[in-house]
Design an enzyme around this catalytic site. Sequence first.
Site, PDB file in Angstrom:
ATOM      1  N   LYS B 162       0.807  -1.210   0.000  1.00  0.00           N
ATOM      2  CA  LYS B 162       0.000   0.000   0.000  1.00  0.00           C
ATOM      3  C   LYS B 162       0.847   1.270   0.000  1.00  0.00           C
ATOM      4  O   LYS B 162       0.505   2.254  -0.660  1.00  0.00           O
ATOM      5  CB  LYS B 162      -0.930  -0.017   1.212  1.00  0.00           C
ATOM      6  CG  LYS B 162      -1.907   1.152   1.217  1.00  0.00           C
ATOM      7  CD  LYS B 162      -2.965   1.043   2.286  1.00  0.00           C
ATOM      8  CE  LYS B 162      -3.852   2.292   2.182  1.00  0.00           C
ATOM      9  NZ  LYS B 162      -4.988   2.252   3.080  1.00  0.00           N
ATOM     10  N   MET B 480     -22.028 -36.150 -11.337  1.00  0.00           N
ATOM     11  CA  MET B 480     -20.873 -36.919 -11.806  1.00  0.00           C
ATOM     12  C   MET B 480     -20.328 -37.795 -10.681  1.00  0.00           C
ATOM     13  O   MET B 480     -19.968 -38.952 -10.915  1.00  0.00           O
ATOM     14  CB  MET B 480     -19.784 -35.980 -12.335  1.00  0.00           C
ATOM     15  CG  MET B 480     -18.622 -36.706 -12.981  1.00  0.00           C
ATOM     16  SD  MET B 480     -19.134 -37.777 -14.345  1.00  0.00           S
ATOM     17  CE  MET B 480     -18.921 -36.694 -15.755  1.00  0.00           C
TER      18      MET B 480
END
Lengths: 161, 566
Positions: B162, B480
């Site tokens: 920052k 599945m």
Amino acid sequence: MKHTISVLLQNKPGVLSRVTGLFSGRGFNIESLCVAQTLDPDVSNLTVVSRGDDNVIEQITKQLHKLIDVIKVVDITEKEYVEREMVLIRINAEAHTRAEVLRVIDIFRGKVVDVSAKSYAVEITGSASKIKAVIDILRPIGIKEIVRTGIIAMSRAAKTK
Amino acid sequence: MGKITGSQAIVKCLQEEGVKTIFGYPGGAVLDLYDALMSSDIKNVLVRHEQGAVHAADGFSRVTGEVGVALLTSGPGATNGVTGIATAYMDSIPLVILTGQVPQPLIGNDAFQEVDIVGITRPCTKHNYLVSKLEDLVPTIREAFHIAKTGRPGPVLVDLPKDLVASSLNYPVKTPVQMPSYQPTYVPHPVQIAKACRLIMAAKRPVLYVGGGVILSDANAELTELAQKLNIPVTMTLMGLGAFPGTHELSMGMLGMHGTYTANMAVAECDLLIAVGSRFDDRVTGKLEDFASKSKIIHIDIDPTSISKNVKVDIPIVADCKNALTSMNLWFDKESNFDLSEEAARHKPWFDTISDWTAKHPLSYTDSDTIIKPQYVIEKLLEFTKGEAIITTEVGQNQMWAAQFYKFNQPRHFVTSGGLGTMGYGLPAAIGAQMAFPDKTVIDIAGDGSIQMNIQELATAKQYGCPVKIAILNNSFLGMVRQWQELFYDRRYASTTMDVTPDFVDLAKAFGAVGLRATKKDEVIPVIKEALATDNTVIMDFKIEKEEGVYPMVPAGKATTEMLLV
């Protein structure tokens, strides 16, 4: 089969963990690893000893080369090369063994680097087989501590005819 | 020019790279960046979860070929993005992910929302950076774009402390990126090309096995030219669908675990396999010893590590697929002294065999008069979109049925998480695709399980007016996994029954979208028609046959010729 791979890489933070992460993540083994700066402070040399069949070694060299920070990868096992390792050994040296230890160290061209009443610390440099030989001989006398650098290696210069 | 802030410099750098849309989520560490973005013409798409941001950027990239960009805050923002990054990595999708990081003096102090995201993403990015010097800020982002889109593409993460972003700097003039340690091989070796071409001329039963690399290098035209010129049948991997027209007479469809009978038999029986931009993934090869065991193999790939990784190849060609295919086409035009049409005729017995396979075991399913079959839904979606929609998928049965039954004739129209298999991928990816092509029909083919993994992105779709269509193939199962339990675990459906699911029609309404439902076969077409005619986000809830399976299926670890058929 054992392979010694020499790698030139950018000397940047995190580069070593990229290499070790590659080995652990892909299940390659590291028998020994040694890394230090070259003449160019922005470039490091890394020597890694690994084991595997031809396919594994091919993948190791290709995957290493794929790392963005890796400049050059040479499997020097394929060439004539010199390898060295240094080992520091602290060995029992009581009155009755002191002379014997010194003789052995002398035969292997080692150096005593620290002395106390009951032990010597010795420095020995050589190929992997020489280091193994000296350890085998000193072990019955009583090795208290051992520290090894890992193998460094260099290709031999091309012979001129 | 005077000094500008780090955040302004980053925005300017993004503009130089041609970025117009990014996907992200703000937070403490990226406040400066969001502030600078607000004054720019770059559009930030505010997602509802950071995973969605990365998937959306990924979907955007897959349909456009451009680098997708995501902007995430530090700590949890960054870690939420990891699944998205790994998804893009496995499928070689070029992304630049910018993450905020705590100010440099706090790094390593376990600061609030601090995480070592460079450490975490090292194995799932092509490369990543923690910027530590102000003068490196802009060059690093330029390098990130360069690495992401060149060679074998992939995601690159740049972690931005920052304090650096808030500092002032002189914006460096753009110069070409110089990276001596990163030099991908684009141009094929002419000797290898000639060897490959001679082998192709000699082959009696050749097969082209093409993967996502062909799409990534925009080589579909060159591939089609080669296949047609020499009359070679083509099979595609999941990632390669669309690289060659799916309705072309030379197309055998997909190969592998849920590939067609024809494609798997052809690979097993061929005498020459020409792999282009594919990587011999386990879902493609099945049991390795039996894969293409009767054939010589040519492998074209830009990534040397892909070559001979799983299967030893006879002629490796390290190059960009487009360049390699162009060189081969040129060789056949100029260097070969053969009559190409005569040569092609030699393949006739091979095509007869292939036709027999297809006649015997075509891709099919048992339809019903009343119950909705998922394959029928896909066929109708194909019919009513004329095969021109961009299809994204979730993962599982929905993904395989989409791959089998929607015939893709164009590249960059099938957007699916192939390598990582990430459930929750389809909806955010559809939003990314729709942001790139606002006028195209974009459909997410989903399951009732997968769609719930990133359902929150419906709000994003609404906020940005994305009329994506979601077709839920709803069987109240994790289908599945259930299918594997049916086949290999004695029908013990452990934790795969989704007994409680939301009412998807009501859910759509709650988000301000449109919800439609079909429970019987004759309701399918009206629902599809209405959905396609609606200029809003739509959920289509198709209540399908609950225990329908995906076939053919090669059980894991078996040879690809050992297929379970319908």
